[in-house]
Motif scaffolding. Structure first.
Motif, PDB file in Angstrom:
ATOM      1  N   THR A 324      39.730  53.131 -20.288  1.00 48.16           N
ATOM      2  CA  THR A 324      40.297  51.774 -20.389  1.00 48.16           C
ATOM      3  C   THR A 324      39.250  50.775 -20.865  1.00 48.16           C
ATOM      4  N   LYS A 325      38.032  50.875 -20.321  1.00 47.95           N
ATOM      5  CA  LYS A 325      36.968  49.939 -20.727  1.00 47.95           C
ATOM      6  C   LYS A 325      36.601  50.115 -22.194  1.00 47.95           C
ATOM      7  N   ARG A 326      36.574  51.365 -22.680  1.00 48.62           N
ATOM      8  CA  ARG A 326      36.264  51.586 -24.093  1.00 48.62           C
ATOM      9  C   ARG A 326      37.346  50.988 -24.995  1.00 48.62           C
ATOM     10  N   ALA A 327      38.624  51.169 -24.615  1.00 52.88           N
ATOM     11  CA  ALA A 327      39.711  50.582 -25.411  1.00 52.88           C
ATOM     12  C   ALA A 327      39.631  49.060 -25.407  1.00 52.88           C
ATOM     13  N   LEU A 328      39.285  48.479 -24.258  1.00 50.50           N
ATOM     14  CA  LEU A 328      39.162  47.019 -24.171  1.00 50.50           C
ATOM     15  C   LEU A 328      37.960  46.508 -24.971  1.00 50.50           C
ATOM     16  N   SER A 329      36.862  47.286 -25.027  1.00 46.87           N
ATOM     17  CA  SER A 329      35.701  46.868 -25.828  1.00 46.87           C
ATOM     18  C   SER A 329      36.076  46.758 -27.296  1.00 46.87           C
ATOM     19  N   VAL A 330      36.838  47.749 -27.799  1.00 47.50           N
ATOM     20  CA  VAL A 330      37.298  47.700 -29.195  1.00 47.50           C
ATOM     21  C   VAL A 330      38.221  46.503 -29.399  1.00 47.50           C
ATOM     22  N   LEU A 331      39.144  46.301 -28.472  1.00 47.54           N
ATOM     23  CA  LEU A 331      40.104  45.185 -28.576  1.00 47.54           C
ATOM     24  C   LEU A 331      39.372  43.842 -28.633  1.00 47.54           C
ATOM     25  N   ARG A 332      38.433  43.620 -27.726  1.00 47.22           N
ATOM     26  CA  ARG A 332      37.732  42.328 -27.684  1.00 47.22           C
ATOM     27  C   ARG A 332      36.892  42.104 -28.939  1.00 47.22           C
ATOM     28  N   PHE A 333      36.289  43.174 -29.492  1.00 47.94           N
ATOM     29  CA  PHE A 333      35.501  43.020 -30.708  1.00 47.94           C
ATOM     30  C   PHE A 333      36.396  42.653 -31.885  1.00 47.94           C
ATOM     31  N   LEU A 334      37.582  43.265 -31.976  1.00 48.70           N
ATOM     32  CA  LEU A 334      38.506  42.928 -33.065  1.00 48.70           C
ATOM     33  C   LEU A 334      38.986  41.482 -32.948  1.00 48.70           C
ATOM     34  N   ILE A 335      39.161  40.991 -31.716  1.00 44.19           N
ATOM     35  CA  ILE A 335      39.538  39.585 -31.533  1.00 44.19           C
ATOM     36  C   ILE A 335      38.444  38.674 -32.067  1.00 44.19           C
ATOM     37  N   LYS A 336      37.177  39.037 -31.791  1.00 43.57           N
ATOM     38  CA  LYS A 336      36.059  38.232 -32.311  1.00 43.57           C
ATOM     39  C   LYS A 336      36.030  38.221 -33.842  1.00 43.57           C
ATOM     40  N   GLN A 337      36.551  39.291 -34.459  1.00 45.56           N
ATOM     41  CA  GLN A 337      36.569  39.367 -35.926  1.00 45.56           C
ATOM     42  C   GLN A 337      37.741  38.606 -36.540  1.00 45.56           C
ATOM     43  N   GLY A 338      38.613  38.052 -35.686  1.00 43.75           N
ATOM     44  CA  GLY A 338      39.699  37.215 -36.204  1.00 43.75           C
ATOM     45  C   GLY A 338      41.086  37.779 -36.022  1.00 43.75           C
ATOM     46  N   ILE A 339      41.213  38.976 -35.437  1.00 40.37           N
ATOM     47  CA  ILE A 339      42.549  39.526 -35.183  1.00 40.37           C
ATOM     48  C   ILE A 339      43.165  38.764 -34.013  1.00 40.37           C
ATOM     49  N   LYS A 340      44.404  38.343 -34.160  1.00 46.03           N
ATOM     50  CA  LYS A 340      45.070  37.580 -33.101  1.00 46.03           C
ATOM     51  C   LYS A 340      45.309  38.461 -31.867  1.00 46.03           C
ATOM     52  N   PRO A 341      45.075  37.925 -30.656  1.00 45.35           N
ATOM     53  CA  PRO A 341      45.254  38.732 -29.436  1.00 45.35           C
ATOM     54  C   PRO A 341      46.665  39.282 -29.276  1.00 45.35           C
ATOM     55  N   ASN A 342      47.677  38.531 -29.764  1.00 45.53           N
ATOM     56  CA  ASN A 342      49.044  39.020 -29.596  1.00 45.53           C
ATOM     57  C   ASN A 342      49.380  40.181 -30.526  1.00 45.53           C
ATOM     58  N   ARG A 343      48.442  40.538 -31.432  1.00 49.85           N
ATOM     59  CA  ARG A 343      48.626  41.686 -32.321  1.00 49.85           C
ATOM     60  C   ARG A 343      47.895  42.925 -31.809  1.00 49.85           C
ATOM     61  N   LEU A 344      47.319  42.871 -30.620  1.00 53.58           N
ATOM     62  CA  LEU A 344      46.518  43.972 -30.102  1.00 53.58           C
ATOM     63  C   LEU A 344      47.009  44.404 -28.727  1.00 53.58           C
ATOM     64  N   SER A 345      46.834  45.686 -28.427  1.00 50.88           N
ATOM     65  CA  SER A 345      47.181  46.236 -27.118  1.00 50.88           C
ATOM     66  C   SER A 345      46.203  47.368 -26.815  1.00 50.88           C
ATOM     67  N   ALA A 346      45.777  47.480 -25.544  1.00 50.00           N
ATOM     68  CA  ALA A 346      44.802  48.500 -25.160  1.00 50.00           C
ATOM     69  C   ALA A 346      45.299  49.261 -23.939  1.00 50.00           C
ATOM     70  N   SER A 347      45.043  50.594 -23.932  1.00 51.29           N
ATOM     71  CA  SER A 347      45.423  51.446 -22.802  1.00 51.29           C
ATOM     72  C   SER A 347      44.367  52.531 -22.622  1.00 51.29           C
ATOM     73  N   GLY A 348      44.240  52.997 -21.375  1.00 58.70           N
ATOM     74  CA  GLY A 348      43.328  54.086 -21.084  1.00 58.70           C
ATOM     75  C   GLY A 348      44.089  55.265 -20.492  1.00 58.70           C
TER      76      GLY A 348
END
Length: 381
Positions: A324-348
């Motif tokens: 779960t933490k690894r999936a969230l690390s990828v998600l948070r980095f993509l948000i920093k790159q400009g991807i909107k949070p509502n376009r992302l989902s993470a699961s472990g």
């Protein structure tokens, strides 16, 4: 190829969307009917409870009226006894005055005549005893009169208290009657509203049939646009990862081996992994510009681990938490790159969805991975 065709056929959400729309409408109608039934039940319960309270109040009022009549009779009797006592006191006073006159006459006769001196002291004492007794009787009568007056005042106070209680009971009865009328008015309003909703539902049935066709065509267009977006995204990402064994395409998913993105046992995105995610975010945002804004898509990020237990001293408790933490690390980095949070989902998923079940080093390496796929949003509208 058979697996790819099967999964693409499963992406057709036209019929489930139509069924969801009809089931939502049915749920609304059932909900309105349930509200009406419950309101009818509670109103009937309230009305029956108030009728019982009114009957009890009427009984109490009857009892109070009977007590009041008894107290009035008692007061009348006491008043008559008081008048009798007053007449007795007047008679006693008259007798006392007469005795005084007689005594004064005796004294005058004793003073005026020497022969009266021979009157025995016993007779004088008797006369004095009679006078004292009369005086004592008069004093007792006065005390009795005072006590009767006090008792009369107490009775008057009790009568006033009971009259106040009767007035309060009458006011409460008026309030209950008013509340009952209001409840009946509300019940009538609810019945009128229900009739209006039934009439509206009959009119709306015709509209639903025509709207169903529009919804089906709109859903088909949205699915087609999403498929085009996914195809374009897959094509561009394939070009980026061409010839790289550590990044694979499995069905409709991109599979990144964990060693590409993370150090062994770490849940922090490494420098090499950040470069890969920067390229992925750039491609995704570029493709999104040509996509209609009303298409709901999500990049699903899934973390997976091998089946080796977590070593002591790590910052995570088990493989569930690590994935779960690894999936969230990828998600948070993509948000920093400009991807909107509502376009992302993470699961472990921990180690419970392996792609290679063999107990080998190569199998465990394959199972340590981050999977990504473009899917449709499941949010309710």
């Amino acid at each position: 190829m058979i697996l790819n065709k099967t999964r693409r056929r499963n992406l057709d959400y036209t019929w489930p969307g139509f069924v969801d729309a009809l089931s939502s409408l049915l749920m609304v109608i059932i909900f309105v009917l349930m509200i009406f039934v419950l309101s009818q039940f509670f109103l009937s319960q309230k009305m029956s409870g108030q009728d019982e309270a009114l009957v009890e109040l009427k009984n109490n009022l009857t009892e109070l009226s009977e007590l009041l009549s008894i107290e009035r009779e008692s007061t009348t009797e006491l008043t008559s006894q008081l008048s009798i006592l007053e007449s007795k006191i007047i008679n006693l006073k008259t007798d006392l005055d007469e005795k005084k006159i007689i005594a004064s006459q005796y004294i005058k006769e004793i003073a005026g005549k020497d022969n009266i001196i021979s009157m025995t002291q016993i007779e004088i004492g008797k006369l004095k005893d009679i006078i004292n007794q009369k005086n004592q009787d008069s004093l007792d009568d006065k005390n009795t009169l005072v006590q009767l007056t006090k008792d009369n005042k107490v009775k008057d106070s009790q009568i006033i208290d009971k009259q106040n209680k009767i007035r309060a009971s009458q006011e409460e009865i008026k309030i209950l009657i008013s509340a009952s009328l209001k409840l009946r008015n509300k019940l009538s309003q609810l019945q009128t509203l229900l009739s209006a909703y039934k009439a509206k539902d009959k009119k709306e049935k015709v509209k639903v049939i025509s709207l169903g066709k529009d919804v089906n065509s709109a859903l088909a267009r949205r699915v087609e646009e999403l498929q085009k977006f996914k195809s374009d995204f897959f094509g561009r990402v394939k070009a980026l990862i061409k010839g790289r064994k550590e990044i694979r395409i499995v069905g409709d998913r991109f599979v990144f081996q964990s060693e590409v993105l993370f150090a062994l046992g770490s849940d922090e995105l490494g420098e090499k992994g950040k470069l890969e995610m920067i390229k992925l975010a750039s491609t995704l945002m570029e493709i999104e510009k040509s996509l209609p804004t009303d298409i709901d898509w999500i990049l699903q990020i899934d973390g997976h681990t091998d089946n080796l237990p977590v070593k002591p001293g790590q910052s995570y408790k088990d493989n569930w938490e690590l994935s779960t933490k690894r999936a969230l690390s990828v998600l948070r980095f993509l948000i920093k790159q400009g991807i909107k949070p509502n376009r992302l989902s993470a699961s472990g998923y921990g180690s419970f969805q392996p792609i290679d079940n063999r107990n080998l080093v190569t199998a465990r390496t394959k199972n340590r991975r981050i999977e990504m796929k473009i899917t449709q949003s499941t949010k309710l509208k």
